[in-house]
Design a protein around this motif. Structure first.
Motif, short mmCIF file in Angstrom:
data_model
loop_
_atom_site.label_atom_id
_atom_site.label_comp_id
_atom_site.label_asym_id
_atom_site.label_seq_id
_atom_site.Cartn_x
_atom_site.Cartn_y
_atom_site.Cartn_z
N LEU A 281 59.48 15.25 41.63
CA LEU A 281 58.41 14.56 40.93
C LEU A 281 57.22 15.48 40.62
O LEU A 281 56.52 15.26 39.64
N HIS A 282 57.02 16.47 41.45
CA HIS A 282 55.92 17.39 41.18
C HIS A 282 56.10 18.07 39.82
O HIS A 282 55.17 18.13 39.02
N PHE A 283 57.29 18.58 39.60
CA PHE A 283 57.52 19.30 38.35
C PHE A 283 57.43 18.37 37.14
O PHE A 283 56.80 18.69 36.14
N VAL A 284 58.10 17.22 37.24
CA VAL A 284 58.14 16.30 36.10
C VAL A 284 56.74 15.80 35.77
O VAL A 284 56.29 15.86 34.60
N LEU A 285 56.04 15.28 36.74
CA LEU A 285 54.70 14.73 36.49
C LEU A 285 53.71 15.82 36.10
O LEU A 285 52.84 15.60 35.26
N TRP A 286 53.85 16.95 36.70
CA TRP A 286 52.90 18.03 36.39
C TRP A 286 53.07 18.48 34.94
O TRP A 286 52.09 18.67 34.22
N PHE A 287 54.32 18.61 34.49
CA PHE A 287 54.55 19.02 33.10
C PHE A 287 54.07 17.96 32.13
O PHE A 287 53.52 18.28 31.06
N LEU A 288 54.26 16.66 32.47
CA LEU A 288 53.79 15.58 31.59
C LEU A 288 52.27 15.51 31.54
O LEU A 288 51.69 15.30 30.47
N ALA A 289 51.63 15.66 32.69
CA ALA A 289 50.18 15.53 32.74
C ALA A 289 49.45 16.80 32.30
O ALA A 289 48.29 16.73 31.88
N ARG A 290 50.11 17.93 32.33
CA ARG A 290 49.44 19.20 31.99
C ARG A 290 48.99 19.22 30.54
O ARG A 290 47.91 19.71 30.22
N ASN A 291 49.78 18.65 29.66
CA ASN A 291 49.42 18.66 28.24
C ASN A 291 48.24 17.75 27.95
O ASN A 291 47.46 18.02 27.04
N THR A 292 48.09 16.67 28.72
CA THR A 292 47.01 15.71 28.47
C THR A 292 45.74 16.05 29.23
O THR A 292 44.64 16.04 28.65
N GLY B 50 45.18 18.80 31.61
CA GLY B 50 44.94 20.17 32.05
C GLY B 50 45.65 20.43 33.37
O GLY B 50 46.19 19.53 34.02
N THR B 51 45.63 21.64 33.80
CA THR B 51 46.40 22.07 34.96
C THR B 51 45.88 21.49 36.27
O THR B 51 46.65 20.97 37.08
N VAL B 52 44.58 21.56 36.52
CA VAL B 52 44.02 21.12 37.80
C VAL B 52 44.11 19.61 37.96
O VAL B 52 44.54 19.10 39.00
N VAL B 53 43.72 18.85 36.96
CA VAL B 53 43.75 17.39 37.06
C VAL B 53 45.17 16.89 37.18
O VAL B 53 45.45 15.94 37.94
N SER B 54 46.10 17.49 36.46
CA SER B 54 47.50 17.05 36.57
C SER B 54 48.04 17.31 37.98
O SER B 54 48.81 16.50 38.51
N SER B 55 47.65 18.40 38.61
CA SER B 55 48.07 18.67 40.00
C SER B 55 47.50 17.63 40.95
O SER B 55 48.19 17.16 41.88
N LEU B 56 46.25 17.22 40.76
CA LEU B 56 45.64 16.19 41.61
C LEU B 56 46.33 14.84 41.42
O LEU B 56 46.53 14.10 42.40
N LEU B 57 46.71 14.49 40.21
CA LEU B 57 47.41 13.23 39.96
C LEU B 57 48.77 13.20 40.67
O LEU B 57 49.16 12.19 41.26
N VAL B 58 49.49 14.30 40.64
CA VAL B 58 50.78 14.37 41.32
C VAL B 58 50.59 14.23 42.83
O VAL B 58 51.36 13.53 43.51
N MET B 59 49.56 14.85 43.36
CA MET B 59 49.30 14.76 44.80
C MET B 59 48.97 13.32 45.21
O MET B 59 49.47 12.82 46.22
N VAL B 60 48.16 12.61 44.45
CA VAL B 60 47.81 11.23 44.77
C VAL B 60 49.05 10.34 44.72
O VAL B 60 49.25 9.48 45.60
N PHE B 61 49.90 10.55 43.73
CA PHE B 61 51.13 9.77 43.63
C PHE B 61 52.01 9.98 44.86
O PHE B 61 52.56 9.03 45.43
N ASP B 62 52.15 11.22 45.29
CA ASP B 62 52.95 11.52 46.49
C ASP B 62 52.36 10.88 47.74
O ASP B 62 53.09 10.37 48.59
N LEU B 63 51.04 10.92 47.86
CA LEU B 63 50.40 10.31 49.04
C LEU B 63 50.60 8.80 49.06
O LEU B 63 50.79 8.21 50.13
N VAL B 64 50.58 8.15 47.91
CA VAL B 64 50.80 6.71 47.85
C VAL B 64 52.23 6.38 48.29
O VAL B 64 52.46 5.45 49.09
N LEU B 65 53.22 7.13 47.80
CA LEU B 65 54.60 6.89 48.21
C LEU B 65 54.80 7.12 49.71
O LEU B 65 55.48 6.34 50.39
N ALA B 66 54.21 8.19 50.23
CA ALA B 66 54.33 8.46 51.67
C ALA B 66 53.65 7.36 52.48
O ALA B 66 54.16 6.94 53.52
N GLY B 67 52.50 6.86 52.03
CA GLY B 67 51.81 5.77 52.72
C GLY B 67 52.63 4.50 52.76
O GLY B 67 52.68 3.80 53.78
#
Length: 142
Positions: free
Chosen positions: A47-58, A60-77
């Motif tokens: 999911l990191h790769f897929v979401l990061w590539f989708l969010a990077r175009n919209t 940017g690099t840093v915000v897309s990485s943060l979105l992927v991290m939040v999604f992972d934390l929600v699933l782990a929670g």
């Protein structure tokens, strides 16, 4: 006395059932923890790769990485929440109640058996002490 042993045996069987139910609940909980670990790993790799590539175009690099991290934390929670739910099995609670009742009955049976059998002996001992007390003290009065 046979009733006491029967009640202790019943308590042992109930304790065995309770421990088996508790082991089963622990196994289920461990399976959920394993699922949480597998999900976390899968989320980290795929999911990191897929979401990061989708969010990077919209975004940017840093915000897309943060979105992927939040999604992972929600699933782990969610997985940790499912694993840590109180899963007290009704069978475990029933077996514990039977064990407690049987042990209480065994204790009462042992005490009542002792008092009914020891009562006449205690009376005889009291009579013997009362009869022998003056001789034991040497016949002197204080």
């Amino acid at each position: 006395m046979l009733r006491t042993f029967s009640l202790v045996g019943m308590a042992a069987q109930a304790e065995s059932r309770r421990l088996k139910a508790k082991a089963s609940a622990t196994g289920t909980r461990m399976a959920f923890y394993a699922g949480a670990g597998i999900m976390g790993l899968a989320a980290f790799v795929v999911l990191h790769f897929v979401l990061w590539f989708l969010a990077r175009n919209t975004f940017g690099t840093v915000v897309s990485s943060l979105l992927v991290m939040v999604f992972d934390l929600v699933l782990a929670g969610i997985c940790v929440f499912l694993a840590s739910r109180n899963s007290s099995v009704r069978e475990e609670m029933e077996a514990q109640a039977v064990r407690n009742v049987a042990l209480t009955g065994a204790a009462q049976s042992a005490v009542s058996g002792f008092t009914t059998q020891a009562g006449p002996l205690m009376a005889l001992a009291g009579i013997a002490i009362a009869a022998l007390w003056p001789k034991l003290r040497g016949g002197r009065r204080v």
